[in-house]
Design an enzyme around this catalytic site. Structure first.
Site, PDB file in Angstrom:
ATOM      1  N   TRP A  10      89.432  26.598  67.970  1.00  0.00           N
ATOM      2  CA  TRP A  10      89.269  27.640  68.897  1.00  0.00           C
ATOM      3  C   TRP A  10      89.262  29.042  68.726  1.00  0.00           C
ATOM      4  O   TRP A  10      89.184  30.002  69.444  1.00  0.00           O
ATOM      5  CB  TRP A  10      90.379  27.324  69.951  1.00  0.00           C
ATOM      6  CG  TRP A  10      90.272  26.041  70.892  1.00  0.00           C
ATOM      7  CD1 TRP A  10      89.315  24.870  70.616  1.00  0.00           C
ATOM      8  CD2 TRP A  10      91.060  25.567  71.791  1.00  0.00           C
ATOM      9  NE1 TRP A  10      89.624  23.810  71.368  1.00  0.00           N
ATOM     10  CE2 TRP A  10      90.816  24.451  72.428  1.00  0.00           C
ATOM     11  CE3 TRP A  10      92.311  26.086  72.327  1.00  0.00           C
ATOM     12  CZ2 TRP A  10      91.531  23.517  73.439  1.00  0.00           C
ATOM     13  CZ3 TRP A  10      92.917  25.471  73.634  1.00  0.00           C
ATOM     14  CH2 TRP A  10      92.489  24.202  73.933  1.00  0.00           C
ATOM     15  N   GLY A 173      78.929  30.709  63.834  1.00  0.00           N
ATOM     16  CA  GLY A 173      78.839  31.523  64.979  1.00  0.00           C
ATOM     17  C   GLY A 173      77.590  32.332  64.947  1.00  0.00           C
ATOM     18  O   GLY A 173      77.325  33.247  66.001  1.00  0.00           O
ATOM     19  N   SER A 213      77.596  26.338  63.939  1.00  0.00           N
ATOM     20  CA  SER A 213      76.566  26.310  64.874  1.00  0.00           C
ATOM     21  C   SER A 213      76.325  24.873  65.443  1.00  0.00           C
ATOM     22  O   SER A 213      75.095  24.500  65.891  1.00  0.00           O
ATOM     23  CB  SER A 213      75.454  27.044  64.625  1.00  0.00           C
ATOM     24  OG  SER A 213      75.903  28.395  64.550  1.00  0.00           O
ATOM     25  N   GLY A 234      83.106  25.535  66.268  1.00  0.00           N
ATOM     26  CA  GLY A 234      83.863  26.657  66.867  1.00  0.00           C
ATOM     27  C   GLY A 234      83.356  26.761  68.165  1.00  0.00           C
ATOM     28  O   GLY A 234      83.762  26.389  69.029  1.00  0.00           O
ATOM     29  N   GLY A 235      82.260  27.433  68.512  1.00  0.00           N
ATOM     30  CA  GLY A 235      81.876  28.140  69.630  1.00  0.00           C
ATOM     31  C   GLY A 235      81.803  26.884  70.753  1.00  0.00           C
ATOM     32  O   GLY A 235      82.258  27.279  71.859  1.00  0.00           O
TER      33      GLY A 235
END
Ligand code: PEP
Length: 259
Positions: A10, A173, A213, A234-235
């Site tokens: 996160w 990212g 990604s 991540g995202g």
């Protein structure tokens, strides 16, 4: 069959109430996964509360960082034991944002890895090259340098408790995902490093995740790629539908393999 892993990083997102609401909803949507291990890595501030929610599920809790000393005058730092006391089982170490924004050296990362293992935490150790390193043909050297620095002097039983995440810095990212060929090539390289330090068996059993990604649109192609044992996300881990969709994709892939 080897279990696959979907881990959520996160980063510095979601305060405590937001984390709780998100995790309560998310965990209900991940109940049916039987073949895939899920690890959530929220910020430090949410660990305890999220741990209480996850203790009633099969989902694991991880942290995003830690310090290697056990205790003392290290203002602002968090020890492995403190993480364990929140029911954390995993810790991400050597993330490229730690390496590049906070100037963490290979040596510091090794000390953190050793301390995590000593305390009974399972490290998710990130390695990966920058765009400049890839373009100048140094990917293999960088992976080797980061791998050797992190895992030197480890015993086989310690290595069994580690997960490696290949995270090309240029893909984190950015929306630019590694092609399955690029990811597979890097993962094979990492597996051969594990084989030469330990054994072919250990290299085969080692979980090597891809990160950079990963989205619902590219997850199916990536998970079907040789040598990819799951994802560090991540995202897309911040959006419930996206994270659940990626986890379902991994579970479906394993279910098909079983038939
Ligand atoms: C990460 O931070 O580990 C990561 C892979 O981020 P993203 O999925 O946003 O590229």
């Amino acid at each position: 069959m080897k279990r696959l892993i979907v881990a959520a990083n996160w980063k510095m997102n979601k305060n405590v109430p937001e984390s709780i609401v998100f995790t309560e909803r998310l965990s209900k949507n991940l109940l049916n996964l039987r073949r895939t291990d899920i690890i959530l890595c929220p910020p430090y501030t949410s660990l305890f509360n999220i741990g209480e929610i996850l203790n009633k599920t099969d989902i694991y809790l991880g942290a995003q960082n830690m310090y290697f000393e056990a205790s003392g005058a290290y203002t602002g730092e968090i020890s492995a034991d403190m993480l364990k006391s929140t029911s954390c089982q995993y810790v991400i170490l050597g993330h490229s944002e730690r390496r590049h924004i906070f100037n963490e050296s290979d040596d510091l990362i090794h000390k953190k890895l050793a301390a995590a293992l000593e305390t009974g935490l399972k490290p998710i150790l990130c390695i990966g090259e920058t765009l400049e390193e890839r373009q100048s043909g140094r990917t293999v050297n960088i992976l080797k340098k980061q791998y050797v620095a992190a895992f030197r002097n480890l015993s086989e039983s310690q290595m069994r408790n580690c997960i490696i995440a290949y995270e090309p810095v240029w893909a984190i990212g950015t929306g630019i995902v590694a092609t399955p060929e690029q990811a597979s090539e890097a993962h094979k390289e990492i597996r051969s490093l594990v084989a030469s330090q330990f054994s072919y068996k250990m290299a085969t059993e080692m979980a090597i995740l891809y990160g950079g990604s990963v989205k619902p649109e590219n997850a199916a192609e990536l998970i079907a790629t040789d040598d990819i044992d799951g994802f560090l996300i991540g995202g897309a881990s911040l959006v419930e539908e996206q994270f659940v969709s990626i986890a379902d994709t991994v579970e479906d892939y394993l279910a098909k393999q079983e038939k």
